[in-house]
Design an enzyme around this catalytic site. Structure first.
Site, mmCIF file in Angstrom:
data_model
loop_
_atom_site.group_PDB
_atom_site.id
_atom_site.type_symbol
_atom_site.label_atom_id
_atom_site.label_comp_id
_atom_site.label_asym_id
_atom_site.label_seq_id
_atom_site.Cartn_x
_atom_site.Cartn_y
_atom_site.Cartn_z
ATOM 1 N N GLN A 120 0.841 -1.201 0.000
ATOM 2 C CA GLN A 120 0.000 0.000 0.000
ATOM 3 C C GLN A 120 0.876 1.251 0.000
ATOM 4 O O GLN A 120 1.637 1.473 0.940
ATOM 5 C CB GLN A 120 -0.900 -0.014 1.237
ATOM 6 C CG GLN A 120 -1.830 1.175 1.374
ATOM 7 C CD GLN A 120 -2.615 1.118 2.673
ATOM 8 O OE1 GLN A 120 -2.037 0.980 3.745
ATOM 9 N NE2 GLN A 120 -3.921 1.205 2.586
ATOM 10 N N GLY A 121 0.770 2.073 -1.031
ATOM 11 C CA GLY A 121 1.558 3.298 -1.144
ATOM 12 C C GLY A 121 0.732 4.514 -0.771
ATOM 13 O O GLY A 121 0.234 5.217 -1.664
ATOM 14 N N TYR A 122 0.579 4.762 0.519
ATOM 15 C CA TYR A 122 -0.203 5.910 0.992
ATOM 16 C C TYR A 122 0.702 6.951 1.670
ATOM 17 O O TYR A 122 0.886 8.049 1.182
ATOM 18 C CB TYR A 122 -1.276 5.450 1.982
ATOM 19 C CG TYR A 122 -2.573 4.987 1.350
ATOM 20 C CD1 TYR A 122 -2.633 4.564 0.039
ATOM 21 C CD2 TYR A 122 -3.758 4.950 2.077
ATOM 22 C CE1 TYR A 122 -3.815 4.142 -0.542
ATOM 23 C CE2 TYR A 122 -4.947 4.524 1.518
ATOM 24 C CZ TYR A 122 -4.974 4.114 0.203
ATOM 25 O OH TYR A 122 -6.156 3.696 -0.358
ATOM 26 N N SER A 123 1.241 6.610 2.836
ATOM 27 C CA SER A 123 1.979 7.582 3.647
ATOM 28 C C SER A 123 3.222 8.097 2.936
ATOM 29 O O SER A 123 3.878 7.373 2.188
ATOM 30 C CB SER A 123 2.384 6.959 4.986
ATOM 31 O OG SER A 123 1.248 6.619 5.746
ATOM 32 N N GLU A 241 -10.208 -1.696 6.620
ATOM 33 C CA GLU A 241 -9.150 -2.202 7.483
ATOM 34 C C GLU A 241 -9.692 -2.821 8.769
ATOM 35 O O GLU A 241 -9.007 -3.586 9.419
ATOM 36 C CB GLU A 241 -8.179 -1.067 7.846
ATOM 37 C CG GLU A 241 -7.291 -0.654 6.700
ATOM 38 C CD GLU A 241 -6.209 0.308 7.132
ATOM 39 O OE1 GLU A 241 -5.076 0.162 6.643
ATOM 40 O OE2 GLU A 241 -6.487 1.201 7.943
ATOM 41 N N SER A 366 -2.741 7.482 13.201
ATOM 42 C CA SER A 366 -2.268 7.796 14.543
ATOM 43 C C SER A 366 -3.429 8.086 15.486
ATOM 44 O O SER A 366 -4.538 8.442 15.073
ATOM 45 C CB SER A 366 -1.334 9.017 14.499
ATOM 46 O OG SER A 366 -2.058 10.184 14.183
ATOM 47 N N GLU A 368 -3.755 10.588 17.397
ATOM 48 C CA GLU A 368 -4.152 11.995 17.261
ATOM 49 C C GLU A 368 -5.136 12.180 16.115
ATOM 50 O O GLU A 368 -6.136 12.900 16.240
ATOM 51 C CB GLU A 368 -2.911 12.870 17.047
ATOM 52 C CG GLU A 368 -1.988 12.976 18.245
ATOM 53 C CD GLU A 368 -1.054 11.785 18.383
ATOM 54 O OE1 GLU A 368 -0.281 11.754 19.344
ATOM 55 O OE2 GLU A 368 -1.105 10.881 17.525
#
Length: 387
Positions: A120-123, A241, A366, A368
């Site tokens: 998965q290429g997200y962040s 997810e 995260s 947050e």
């Protein structure tokens, strides 16, 4: 929906248990990897939760209760960690919902057979929890059928093993935030255009990676959901997810907690009121998480449920790691084997739990960011200022 297991579920449980027992009894036992994925695929254990007719893409299907049964038995059997998780549980349902017939026919059978591994290429640096800040660009010349991708992805699980990457990139020049994004299906075997660099973790392992794209190619007919619709597709994918695997995860958590309880009794730590209180609290919170997960899976409308679930288990597992060290006492600071050049970084299971769980409140969204989602989308509080 009444979430209970019926006769068909119990029959599936017995079948799953027998299959796992037989395939895990071999010497040496199977390790996580491509061979194990192919075994699962050949037996029809991949794709149980896909929303399609049985056998459409070479998979069989099961109702939600059956999916939970399989996930629970897999966890109880301590079967190898799945290398094909991203493809089966994230990409495949998204392909079924948003892909065109050609895309589904091309990719789903290979996932069902356990033959192609996905990452998965997200962040990105500067676009981790704030996914709308993605800067990786995919550009194509007028009339071209190929995108050229330039940018960097971070914390990409199993990129060093993957054949393909589903990648969120900016396909509209000058676009900002969630506008102008597309979800591309990118082959990873592109020497000189894609570089994968492992990231060494506290535990000594390197399951995460940095991935650099320098003119990597992706076909225009491999855009999932259409150009410019990447944000909608990516959000739908992220919503997948949390599913039946949540309950299986909790079985693993329960086994870790039971081990720590036994250890606390052996070391005498359980005689300390503060430790006893923490053990009871961990047990009670785990039961709460199970019933919350069952409620969400049963179809009950729980606003912000995925974010609440991530907050609950991320913090819970992190506190469990801390409790493991407390139960061990001073030996927790010493490795299970003497230092040697061949094995300079040996950890036991509970030390690994403590170190790895430090990331539980970061990856997968995260803590947050989950609180921000709950505050803005569920409680209706004013939005956090963003540039």
């Amino acid at each position: 929906m009444d979430f209970s297991f019926g006769p068909d579920d119990e029959a599936l449980r017995q079948e799953a248990r027998a299959w796992l027992t037989g395939h895990l009894a071999v010497e040496p036992p199977p390790a996580a990897g491509r061979a194990w994925e192919r075994e699962l695929g050949a037996a029809g254990w991949i794709g149980l939760g896909w929303d399609c007719a049985p056998g459409t893409y070479g998979n069989r299907t099961a109702p939600l209760t059956g999916q939970v049964v399989w996930a629970e038995e897999y966890s109880r059997a301590r079967a190898p960690a799945r290398l094909g998780h991203m493809g089966e549980h994230l990409l495949a349902p998204t392909l079924i919902a948003h892909g065109d017939p050609a895309q589904r026919s091309r990719f789903l059978p290979a996932i069902a057979r356990g033959e192609e591994i996905w990452c998965q290429g997200y962040s990105e640096p500067g676009a981790g929890s704030d996914l709308a800040a993605v800067r990786t660009a995919a550009v194509r010349d007028s009339g071209s059928r190929t995108y050229r991708i330039t940018g960097q992805k971070l914390w990409t699980s199993f990129a060093h093993e993957a054949d393909w990457c589903f990648l969120l990139a900016r396909t509209t020049e000058g676009s900002r935030r969630h506008h102008g994004l597309s979800l591309l299906l990118v082959p990873m075997d592109q020497p000189g255009r894609i570089e994968v660099r492992p990231i060494r973790q506290l535990t000594g392992g390197a399951d995460f990676n940095e991935v650099f794209f320098d003119g990597a190619e992706a076909r225009t007919d491999h855009v999932l959901g259409g150009e410019g619709h990447g944000w909608r597709v990516a959000m739908d994918l992220l919503g997948r997810e949390r599913g039946p695997a949540t309950l299986a995860q909790q079985i693993g958590f329960a086994e870790e907690l039971a081990r720590i309880v036994r250890l606390a009794r052996e070391t005498g730590a359980a005689a300390e009121p503060a430790v006893r209180d923490r053990l009871v609290r961990q047990w009670a919170e785990l039961r709460t998480m199970r019933w919350t997960a069952l409620r969400a899976l049963s179809g009950t409308d729980l606003p912000g449920a995925p974010s609440v679930a991530k907050l609950l288990w991320g913090g819970w597992h992190q506190r469990l790691g801390e409790l493991a060290v407390q139960a061990q006492g001073p030996p927790a600071a010493v490795g299970p084997h003497d230092w040697s050049e061949e094995h300079p970084y040996e950890l036991d299971a509970l030390q690994r739990l403590f170190l790895f769980s430090r990331a539980d409140t970061i990856y997968g969204g995260s803590a947050e960011m989950q609180r921000t989602i709950i505050a803005e989308r569920v409680l209706g509080l004013p939005k956090e200022p963003r540039p």
